[in-house]
Design a protein around this motif. Structure first.
Motif, short mmCIF file in Angstrom:
data_model
loop_
_atom_site.label_atom_id
_atom_site.label_comp_id
_atom_site.label_asym_id
_atom_site.label_seq_id
_atom_site.Cartn_x
_atom_site.Cartn_y
_atom_site.Cartn_z
N ILE A 128 1.80 -4.50 -10.37
CA ILE A 128 1.18 -3.32 -10.13
C ILE A 128 -0.12 -3.03 -10.58
O ILE A 128 -1.11 -2.42 -10.04
CB ILE A 128 2.14 -2.21 -10.33
CG1 ILE A 128 3.73 -2.59 -9.27
CG2 ILE A 128 1.63 -0.86 -9.81
CD1 ILE A 128 3.34 -2.33 -7.78
N GLY A 129 -0.21 -3.19 -12.06
CA GLY A 129 -1.46 -2.88 -12.71
C GLY A 129 -2.47 -3.78 -12.15
O GLY A 129 -3.75 -3.39 -12.11
N ILE A 130 -2.25 -5.03 -12.18
CA ILE A 130 -3.22 -5.90 -11.45
C ILE A 130 -3.67 -5.57 -10.16
O ILE A 130 -4.96 -5.51 -9.83
CB ILE A 130 -2.49 -7.31 -11.36
CG1 ILE A 130 -2.41 -7.92 -12.91
CG2 ILE A 130 -3.64 -8.26 -10.85
CD1 ILE A 130 -1.61 -9.27 -13.06
N MET A 131 -2.74 -4.94 -9.40
CA MET A 131 -3.11 -4.62 -7.99
C MET A 131 -4.11 -3.36 -8.00
O MET A 131 -5.15 -3.40 -7.37
CB MET A 131 -1.86 -4.27 -7.28
CG MET A 131 -2.40 -3.53 -5.58
SD MET A 131 -0.96 -3.00 -4.88
CE MET A 131 -0.64 -1.33 -5.54
N CYS A 132 -3.91 -2.47 -8.95
CA CYS A 132 -4.68 -1.25 -9.18
C CYS A 132 -6.08 -1.57 -9.40
O CYS A 132 -7.03 -1.00 -9.00
CB CYS A 132 -3.96 -0.49 -10.10
SG CYS A 132 -2.64 0.57 -9.67
N GLY A 133 -6.03 -2.71 -10.55
CA GLY A 133 -7.35 -2.98 -11.00
C GLY A 133 -8.18 -3.74 -10.20
O GLY A 133 -9.22 -3.75 -9.77
N ALA A 134 -7.67 -4.84 -9.30
CA ALA A 134 -7.92 -5.60 -8.25
C ALA A 134 -8.75 -4.79 -7.15
O ALA A 134 -9.72 -5.24 -6.51
CB ALA A 134 -7.08 -6.55 -7.83
N THR A 135 -7.99 -3.60 -7.03
CA THR A 135 -8.56 -2.74 -5.79
C THR A 135 -9.30 -1.61 -6.32
O THR A 135 -9.58 -0.69 -5.70
CB THR A 135 -7.28 -2.37 -5.07
OG1 THR A 135 -6.66 -1.75 -5.76
CG2 THR A 135 -6.76 -3.46 -4.36
N ILE A 543 0.65 5.76 -2.56
CA ILE A 543 2.14 5.85 -2.38
C ILE A 543 2.75 4.52 -2.55
O ILE A 543 3.82 4.48 -2.80
CB ILE A 543 2.25 6.26 -0.87
CG1 ILE A 543 1.57 7.92 -0.55
CG2 ILE A 543 3.58 6.27 -0.18
CD1 ILE A 543 1.61 8.22 0.92
N LEU A 544 2.06 3.37 -1.75
CA LEU A 544 2.61 2.10 -1.89
C LEU A 544 2.89 1.70 -3.23
O LEU A 544 3.93 0.70 -3.48
CB LEU A 544 1.49 1.01 -1.24
CG LEU A 544 1.49 1.04 0.19
CD1 LEU A 544 0.60 -0.01 0.95
CD2 LEU A 544 2.84 0.87 0.91
N ALA A 545 1.95 2.17 -4.27
CA ALA A 545 2.26 1.64 -5.57
C ALA A 545 3.52 2.28 -6.15
O ALA A 545 4.43 1.57 -6.97
CB ALA A 545 1.16 2.13 -6.52
N GLN A 546 3.85 3.51 -5.72
CA GLN A 546 5.23 4.13 -6.35
C GLN A 546 6.41 3.38 -5.36
O GLN A 546 7.46 3.16 -5.92
CB GLN A 546 5.01 5.37 -5.85
CG GLN A 546 4.06 6.21 -6.89
CD GLN A 546 3.62 7.71 -6.36
OE1 GLN A 546 4.66 8.36 -7.04
NE2 GLN A 546 2.65 8.04 -5.82
N LEU A 547 6.04 3.06 -3.96
CA LEU A 547 7.22 2.43 -3.24
C LEU A 547 7.90 1.19 -3.57
O LEU A 547 8.81 0.95 -3.65
CB LEU A 547 6.76 2.35 -1.85
CG LEU A 547 6.83 3.78 -1.03
CD1 LEU A 547 6.09 3.74 0.31
CD2 LEU A 547 8.17 4.46 -1.14
N ILE A 548 6.68 0.33 -4.19
CA ILE A 548 6.97 -0.88 -4.52
C ILE A 548 7.90 -0.92 -5.73
O ILE A 548 8.94 -1.79 -5.79
CB ILE A 548 5.79 -1.69 -4.87
CG1 ILE A 548 4.88 -2.11 -3.68
CG2 ILE A 548 5.95 -3.04 -5.48
CD1 ILE A 548 3.46 -2.69 -3.95
N LEU A 549 7.46 -0.08 -6.75
CA LEU A 549 8.03 0.23 -7.86
C LEU A 549 9.84 0.56 -7.63
O LEU A 549 10.54 -0.09 -8.36
CB LEU A 549 7.50 1.02 -9.17
CG LEU A 549 6.38 0.26 -9.65
CD1 LEU A 549 5.78 1.45 -10.29
CD2 LEU A 549 6.57 -0.77 -10.32
N LEU A 550 9.63 1.76 -6.81
CA LEU A 550 11.11 2.10 -6.42
C LEU A 550 11.85 1.29 -5.65
O LEU A 550 12.94 1.31 -5.70
CB LEU A 550 10.82 3.50 -5.51
CG LEU A 550 10.07 4.54 -6.36
CD1 LEU A 550 9.98 5.83 -5.32
CD2 LEU A 550 11.15 5.13 -7.25
N ALA A 551 11.43 0.20 -4.88
CA ALA A 551 12.14 -0.65 -3.99
C ALA A 551 12.66 -1.81 -4.85
O ALA A 551 13.67 -2.46 -4.51
CB ALA A 551 11.43 -0.96 -2.70
N PHE A 552 11.64 -2.26 -5.66
CA PHE A 552 12.04 -3.63 -6.24
C PHE A 552 12.47 -3.72 -7.73
O PHE A 552 12.94 -4.62 -8.33
CB PHE A 552 10.75 -4.53 -6.11
CG PHE A 552 10.50 -4.90 -4.80
CD1 PHE A 552 11.26 -5.98 -3.83
CD2 PHE A 552 9.66 -4.26 -3.96
CE1 PHE A 552 10.77 -6.17 -2.71
CE2 PHE A 552 9.29 -4.44 -2.52
CZ PHE A 552 10.00 -5.33 -1.88
#
Length: 553
Positions: A128-135, A543-552
């Motif tokens: 998730i952190g990598i995604m936030c940095g990459a985007t 929203i997706l950053a939070q949903l991924i963590l809550l779902a997986f």
């Protein structure tokens, strides 16, 4: 020399100003250097900050946070104000397709993030952190860290992954744009600033040959056809005149008509044969068309004109002139009666010399009156934008409210101020040079602070065993969705390259790449596309950053 070292090492307001100014100056100077004909421009400010941060330079944490936030807010607000006047017309024309493409970029990156633990053996919290940095989406990182804290999970991995991949997130979009520009883009795919001025109007001459309109008034034709058009000149019996809504058309009349691009075919059906002369070229000498009438572009500089409807001025009735086009932020608009004129608009007026002189007195036409920007509206807009960014938005199923943040709030309010501020009699106009200065200053401050803060742990993190894996996965997450969607938009949907660049930069929340695109393409289309997709994509990623963590997890 000791006193210089003391100033640079001891935290103070003066020391912060000196260091940030030094980073910006060095970075901007390096940004002018071209290697193989390529320059990364303002992005070098970010790398200079990383280097000096690694060498041990630092400023007070609160001062750094203030300068970083204020710089970003100034940049996005000024960008919103610039594109606001033409934003909603652009949104109606191509907003849906651009938004769908931008959301596809977001969804591809999200799918890659979910697959990252299996592909690269990376923890989901780190991914998730990598995604936030990459985007380059720090609001998404903040939301993810809050969710991790609620789930009693460590947040350090996400923050470290963001810091490590952020630099290549910035550069990756620029490299992807550069790759497309050099390999798959042709000259015909790039719309220049000069071409942009013809986006929303079409000018042609017609001969009245349709028996159905013989003896009808111009005002009646507008309601019959359902199309918007303006008859600038009417030639009859060797004489030229400016028609009004009560003018009756006869067989054989010759008309010079201004309409929208989409209505040009309708005009030929309505009036008759279209002449072959191209009246849309930049080098047309309108005053040479006939000797009686002149065409002049008048600059709106009187504050009391700001926000007024063009029809309410009744220039045709009072002065016997026709207003045919309005130039606004590089876009040519059809001068319909319901169009609100803004300070800084350039209005094309056709009529006799004496009449046009009287119209000039009404509209102003004094360039020096626009040299001083209205700082009151700028600070009011910034205040409202920052407050809007703090409003918590509850999403069903997510415990932590989502906020637009200091990037999303100001850009939305900037767009609204640019588009609707004049209707509230607020002077939001700034000259192009003043707006560019605000954007450049804000972006430079933001990048200098971001680089200085990241530089402290950047190289140490790179040397960690998983460092290179994080960098590689983040770079792929940045580049692959951008290339897939960019090439698809260019080849399949035939969208011009400037608009594609803005859409991609907005989808990746990357103002640095946008600045590079604006500088290299010399077109404002990228700015309009950026602001069209940025708010929604930024919000969706949060929203997706939070949903991924809550779902997986």
């Amino acid at each position: 020399m000791e006193w210089i070292l003391d100033i640079l090492s001891q935290h103070s307001a003066l020391q912060a100003v000196i260091i940030l100014s030094m980073i910006c100056a060095c970075g901007l100077a390096l940004g002018k250097v071209k290697i193989l004909g390529i320059s990364l421009g303002v992005t070098f400010v970010f790398f200079t900050g990383i280097l000096l941060g690694h060498l041990g330079l630092s400023i007070d944490g609160q001062v750094l946070l203030y300068a970083e936030d204020f710089g970003l807010a100034i940049f996005v607000y000024a960008l919103g104000v610039q594109v606001g006047p033409g934003f909603f017309s652009s949104l109606r024309k191509s907003g849906v397709s651009l938004t769908m493409l931008a959301l596809l970029v977001v969804l591809l990156g999200t799918a890659f993030t979910i697959a990252m633990p299996a592909m690269f053996h990376v923890k989901l919290t780190d991914a998730i952190g990598i995604m936030c940095g990459a985007t380059t989406n720090t609001p998404a990182l903040g939301a993810a860290q809050q969710t991790l804290a609620q789930l009693h999970q460590p947040t350090s991995g996400a923050a470290l992954g963001c810091a490590l991949t952020y630099p290549l997130g910035v550069v990756g979009v620029i490299l992807a744009i550069l790759f497309m520009h050099k390999t798959v883009v042709h000259k015909s795919d790039i719309v220049t600033s000069g071409q942009e001025q013809h986006d929303q109007t079409y000018i042609a001459a017609y001969h009245v040959e349709n028996p159905g309109i013989f003896g009808k008034k111009v005002g009646e034709l507008a309601s019959i056809s359902g199309a918007q058009f303006i008859i600038s000149r009417l030639w009859r019996g060797g004489k030229v005149s400016i028609p009004s809504s009560d003018t009756v058309l006869n067989e054989g009349d010759r008309l010079l008509v201004i309409t929208n691009d989409d209505s040009s075919a309708t005009m030929q059906v309505l009036f008759g044969e279209q002449e072959k002369t191209d009246f849309n070229k930049d080098d047309i000498d309108w005053n040479a068309i006939d000797s009686k009438l002149v065409s002049r572009r008048i600059l709106v500089t009187r504050p009391n004109m700001n926000g007024k409807r063009l029809g309410d001025l009744k220039l045709r009735n009072h002065f016997g002139v026709n207003v045919t086009r309005i130039f606004r932020n590089g876009v040519r608009l059809l001068a319909t009666p319901d169009l609100h004129i803004l300070l800084g608009d350039r209005i094309t007026v056709v009529g006799e010399e004496a009449s046009i002189a009287n119209v000039e007195k009404i509209l102003g036409n004094a360039v020096k009156d626009l040299d001083e920007p209205n700082l009151i509206s700028i600070f009011i807009g910034l205040t409202i934008g920052l407050l809007v960014g703090l409003i918590p938005i509850a999403i069903p199923g997510i415990g932590t409210p989502v906020r637009l943040g200091l990037a999303g709030g100001p850009i939305i309010i900037g767009i609204l101020m640019g588009a609707y501020g004049p209707r509230l009699h607020m002077v939001t106009y700034t000259t192009q040079s003043a707006n560019l200065m605000m954007r450049s200053l804000g972006l430079s401050m933001y990048l200098a602070c971001l680089g200085l803060d990241s530089g402290r742990d950047f190289f140490a993190t790179v040397m960690r065993p998983e460092g290179l894996t994080w960098i590689l996965s983040g770079f792929l997450l940045t580049v692959i969705p951008v290339l897939i969607v960019g090439i698809m938009a260019l080849k399949l949907m035939k969208i011009d390259f400037g608009t594609i660049c803005g859409m991609l930069c907005g989808a990746m929340a990357n103002p640095m790449a946008l600045d590079y695109a604006l500088d290299s393409l010399k077109s404002d289309r990228a700015s309009v596309a950026y602001t069209t997709v940025y708010p929604l994509c930024m919000f969706v990623r949060v929203i997706l950053a939070q949903l991924i963590l809550l779902a997986f997890l």
